[in-house]
Design a protein around this motif. Sequence first.
Motif, PDB file in Angstrom:
ATOM      1  N   ILE A  47      -6.090  -1.990   3.088  1.00 15.20           N
ATOM      2  CA  ILE A  47      -4.511  -2.151   2.875  1.00 15.20           C
ATOM      3  C   ILE A  47      -3.605  -3.173   2.331  1.00 15.20           C
ATOM      4  O   ILE A  47      -4.100  -3.675   2.804  1.00 15.20           O
ATOM      5  N   GLU A  48      -2.731  -3.115   1.167  1.00 18.29           N
ATOM      6  CA  GLU A  48      -2.406  -3.854   0.388  1.00 18.29           C
ATOM      7  C   GLU A  48      -0.852  -3.894   1.467  1.00 18.29           C
ATOM      8  O   GLU A  48      -0.102  -2.868   0.867  1.00 18.29           O
ATOM      9  N   LYS A  49      -0.142  -4.958   1.510  1.00 13.76           N
ATOM     10  CA  LYS A  49       1.441  -4.660   2.664  1.00 13.76           C
ATOM     11  C   LYS A  49       1.654  -6.368   3.048  1.00 13.76           C
ATOM     12  O   LYS A  49       1.249  -6.739   2.840  1.00 13.76           O
ATOM     13  N   ASP A  50       3.477  -6.485   1.610  1.00 10.08           N
ATOM     14  CA  ASP A  50       3.633  -7.070   1.878  1.00 10.08           C
ATOM     15  C   ASP A  50       2.806  -8.331   0.787  1.00 10.08           C
ATOM     16  O   ASP A  50       2.873  -9.835   1.497  1.00 10.08           O
ATOM     17  N   GLY A  51       1.903  -8.304  -0.218  1.00  8.93           N
ATOM     18  CA  GLY A  51       1.223  -9.342  -0.388  1.00  8.93           C
ATOM     19  C   GLY A  51       0.262  -9.693  -0.017  1.00  8.93           C
ATOM     20  O   GLY A  51      -0.524 -10.902   0.424  1.00  8.93           O
ATOM     21  N   GLU A  52      -0.186  -9.315   1.874  1.00  5.82           N
ATOM     22  CA  GLU A  52      -1.272  -9.337   2.277  1.00  5.82           C
ATOM     23  C   GLU A  52      -2.385  -8.118   2.172  1.00  5.82           C
ATOM     24  O   GLU A  52      -2.070  -6.970   1.624  1.00  5.82           O
ATOM     25  N   LEU A  53      -3.514  -8.781   2.457  1.00  7.07           N
ATOM     26  CA  LEU A  53      -4.562  -7.099   2.376  1.00  7.07           C
ATOM     27  C   LEU A  53      -4.804  -7.393   4.606  1.00  7.07           C
ATOM     28  O   LEU A  53      -5.008  -7.805   5.070  1.00  7.07           O
ATOM     29  N   LEU A  54      -4.725  -5.943   4.339  1.00  7.00           N
ATOM     30  CA  LEU A  54      -4.479  -5.523   5.805  1.00  7.00           C
ATOM     31  C   LEU A  54      -5.942  -4.654   5.971  1.00  7.00           C
ATOM     32  O   LEU A  54      -6.109  -3.969   5.494  1.00  7.00           O
ATOM     33  N   LEU A  55      -7.085  -5.460   6.726  1.00  4.46           N
ATOM     34  CA  LEU A  55      -8.539  -4.544   6.527  1.00  4.46           C
ATOM     35  C   LEU A  55      -8.245  -3.926   8.134  1.00  4.46           C
ATOM     36  O   LEU A  55      -8.150  -4.324   9.114  1.00  4.46           O
ATOM     37  N   ILE A  56      -9.068  -2.589   8.253  1.00  4.33           N
ATOM     38  CA  ILE A  56      -8.460  -1.474   9.093  1.00  4.33           C
ATOM     39  C   ILE A  56      -9.847  -1.337   9.516  1.00  4.33           C
ATOM     40  O   ILE A  56     -10.602  -0.828   8.601  1.00  4.33           O
ATOM     41  N   ASP A  57     -10.366  -0.930  10.862  1.00  4.41           N
ATOM     42  CA  ASP A  57     -11.333  -0.919  11.370  1.00  4.41           C
ATOM     43  C   ASP A  57     -10.782   1.137  11.749  1.00  4.41           C
ATOM     44  O   ASP A  57     -10.240   1.073  13.069  1.00  4.41           O
ATOM     45  N   LYS A  58     -11.286   1.661  10.599  1.00  2.40           N
ATOM     46  CA  LYS A  58     -11.404   3.029  11.209  1.00  2.40           C
ATOM     47  C   LYS A  58     -10.988   3.716  13.169  1.00  2.40           C
ATOM     48  O   LYS A  58     -10.556   4.780  12.895  1.00  2.40           O
ATOM     49  N   HIS A  59     -12.369   3.570  12.684  1.00  4.41           N
ATOM     50  CA  HIS A  59     -12.858   3.781  14.692  1.00  4.41           C
ATOM     51  C   HIS A  59     -12.178   3.748  15.610  1.00  4.41           C
ATOM     52  O   HIS A  59     -11.857   4.349  16.092  1.00  4.41           O
ATOM     53  N   ALA A  60     -12.059   2.018  15.117  1.00  2.00           N
ATOM     54  CA  ALA A  60     -11.158   1.553  16.799  1.00  2.00           C
ATOM     55  C   ALA A  60      -9.658   2.016  16.606  1.00  2.00           C
ATOM     56  O   ALA A  60      -9.502   1.962  17.793  1.00  2.00           O
ATOM     57  N   ALA A  61      -9.042   2.344  15.258  1.00  3.17           N
ATOM     58  CA  ALA A  61      -7.494   2.964  15.034  1.00  3.17           C
ATOM     59  C   ALA A  61      -7.176   3.936  15.675  1.00  3.17           C
ATOM     60  O   ALA A  61      -6.944   4.393  16.451  1.00  3.17           O
ATOM     61  N   GLN A  62      -9.194   5.150  14.911  1.00  2.94           N
ATOM     62  CA  GLN A  62      -8.581   6.264  15.491  1.00  2.94           C
ATOM     63  C   GLN A  62      -8.852   6.857  16.561  1.00  2.94           C
ATOM     64  O   GLN A  62      -8.331   7.336  17.648  1.00  2.94           O
ATOM     65  N   GLU A  63      -9.722   5.836  16.880  1.00  2.00           N
ATOM     66  CA  GLU A  63      -9.809   5.667  18.838  1.00  2.00           C
ATOM     67  C   GLU A  63      -8.455   5.541  19.781  1.00  2.00           C
ATOM     68  O   GLU A  63      -8.731   6.350  21.120  1.00  2.00           O
ATOM     69  N   ARG A  64      -7.673   4.468  19.686  1.00  2.83           N
ATOM     70  CA  ARG A  64      -6.775   4.777  20.031  1.00  2.83           C
ATOM     71  C   ARG A  64      -6.046   5.280  19.992  1.00  2.83           C
ATOM     72  O   ARG A  64      -4.910   5.458  20.958  1.00  2.83           O
ATOM     73  N   MET A  65      -5.495   6.503  18.624  1.00  2.07           N
ATOM     74  CA  MET A  65      -5.062   7.506  18.904  1.00  2.07           C
ATOM     75  C   MET A  65      -4.841   8.436  19.687  1.00  2.07           C
ATOM     76  O   MET A  65      -4.606   9.179  20.203  1.00  2.07           O
ATOM     77  N   ILE A  66      -6.672   8.443  19.317  1.00  2.00           N
ATOM     78  CA  ILE A  66      -7.292   9.693  20.538  1.00  2.00           C
ATOM     79  C   ILE A  66      -6.680   9.571  21.840  1.00  2.00           C
ATOM     80  O   ILE A  66      -5.957  10.650  22.865  1.00  2.00           O
ATOM     81  N   PHE A  67      -6.743   7.963  22.168  1.00  2.00           N
ATOM     82  CA  PHE A  67      -6.816   7.811  24.016  1.00  2.00           C
ATOM     83  C   PHE A  67      -5.636   7.606  24.117  1.00  2.00           C
ATOM     84  O   PHE A  67      -5.279   8.708  25.107  1.00  2.00           O
ATOM     85  N   ASP A  68      -4.353   7.209  23.689  1.00  2.00           N
ATOM     86  CA  ASP A  68      -3.242   7.861  23.560  1.00  2.00           C
ATOM     87  C   ASP A  68      -2.198   9.054  23.833  1.00  2.00           C
ATOM     88  O   ASP A  68      -2.145   9.462  24.593  1.00  2.00           O
ATOM     89  N   LYS A  69      -3.108  10.182  22.445  1.00  2.00           N
ATOM     90  CA  LYS A  69      -2.781  11.278  22.728  1.00  2.00           C
ATOM     91  C   LYS A  69      -3.901  11.875  23.807  1.00  2.00           C
ATOM     92  O   LYS A  69      -2.831  13.087  24.851  1.00  2.00           O
ATOM     93  N   LEU A  70      -4.517  12.045  24.671  1.00  4.15           N
ATOM     94  CA  LEU A  70      -5.519  12.399  26.074  1.00  4.15           C
ATOM     95  C   LEU A  70      -4.347  11.839  27.153  1.00  4.15           C
ATOM     96  O   LEU A  70      -4.161  12.803  27.709  1.00  4.15           O
ATOM     97  N   LYS A  71      -4.236  10.394  27.231  1.00  4.82           N
ATOM     98  CA  LYS A  71      -2.901   9.801  28.191  1.00  4.82           C
ATOM     99  C   LYS A  71      -2.206  10.761  27.926  1.00  4.82           C
ATOM    100  O   LYS A  71      -1.183  11.173  28.849  1.00  4.82           O
ATOM    101  N   ALA A  72      -0.932  11.215  27.119  1.00  2.00           N
ATOM    102  CA  ALA A  72       0.010  11.862  26.662  1.00  2.00           C
ATOM    103  C   ALA A  72       0.094  13.748  26.832  1.00  2.00           C
ATOM    104  O   ALA A  72       1.163  13.656  27.686  1.00  2.00           O
ATOM    105  N   GLN A  73      -1.235  14.125  27.447  1.00  2.00           N
ATOM    106  CA  GLN A  73      -1.624  14.999  27.759  1.00  2.00           C
ATOM    107  C   GLN A  73      -1.489  15.347  28.970  1.00  2.00           C
ATOM    108  O   GLN A  73      -2.241  16.536  29.688  1.00  2.00           O
ATOM    109  N   GLY A  74      -1.593  14.220  29.699  1.00  3.17           N
ATOM    110  CA  GLY A  74      -1.308  13.770  31.480  1.00  3.17           C
ATOM    111  C   GLY A  74      -2.595  14.720  31.658  1.00  3.17           C
ATOM    112  O   GLY A  74      -3.333  14.746  32.503  1.00  3.17           O
ATOM    113  N   HIS A  75      -3.912  14.323  31.556  1.00  2.00           N
ATOM    114  CA  HIS A  75      -4.591  14.422  31.753  1.00  2.00           C
ATOM    115  C   HIS A  75      -5.177  16.309  31.611  1.00  2.00           C
ATOM    116  O   HIS A  75      -6.596  16.392  32.387  1.00  2.00           O
ATOM    117  N   GLU A  76      -4.277  16.770  31.015  1.00  3.79           N
ATOM    118  CA  GLU A  76      -5.218  18.402  31.192  1.00  3.79           C
ATOM    119  C   GLU A  76      -5.687  18.424  29.857  1.00  3.79           C
ATOM    120  O   GLU A  76      -4.380  18.314  28.385  1.00  3.79           O
TER     121      GLU A  76
END
Length: 172
Positions: free
Chosen positions: A1-30
């Motif tokens: 991704i280009e953002k503000d004149g910089e190049l941002l390289l994203i590890d899509k596995h790691a980012a999605q893993e965090r998103m899924i983890f946060d979603k699971l935590k928000a579900q209160g372990h149900e």
Amino acid sequence: IEKDGELLLIDKHAAQERMIFDKLKAQGHEIMSQSLLVPITIKLPADEVELIEQNSELLSRLGFEIEPYGGSSGILRSVPADTDSADAAPMVEEICDKLKKSTSLSHEDTLDDILHTVACKAAIKAGWRTEDSELMAIAKEVVSGNVKYCPHGRPVAITLTKKQLDKEFSRL
């Protein structure tokens, strides 16, 4: 991704893993579960079959339905939603390892450890074809600052400035 004149390289596995983890935590372990059309037989050491029986309520809350099946086997009938059935057996084995170690961890730490495993197995893998909309959703979360580190603490993105790139290509 280009953002503000910089190049941002994203590890899509790691980012999605965090998103899924946060979603699971928000579900209160149900966690929502999906029934498998074809149950999976899992070969486990006897002590792990016993661990599964002792923790059946916890596993059920996390989306797993596992029944003992003979001395050293179990039948996996459901897994957490968004989990690929091909990852189910290795996930159960990894969870058993975490449950074995849980005597030295708090209940909350044990749950987090298991949620890390579920999130990791459910996240995008190398070589998978990823839809543009899915990539954009991940990029949006990373760029917004909502997702900075995977559940294991690794950064999900690195930034390269124009100056760094110019230096690498001997243009400075």
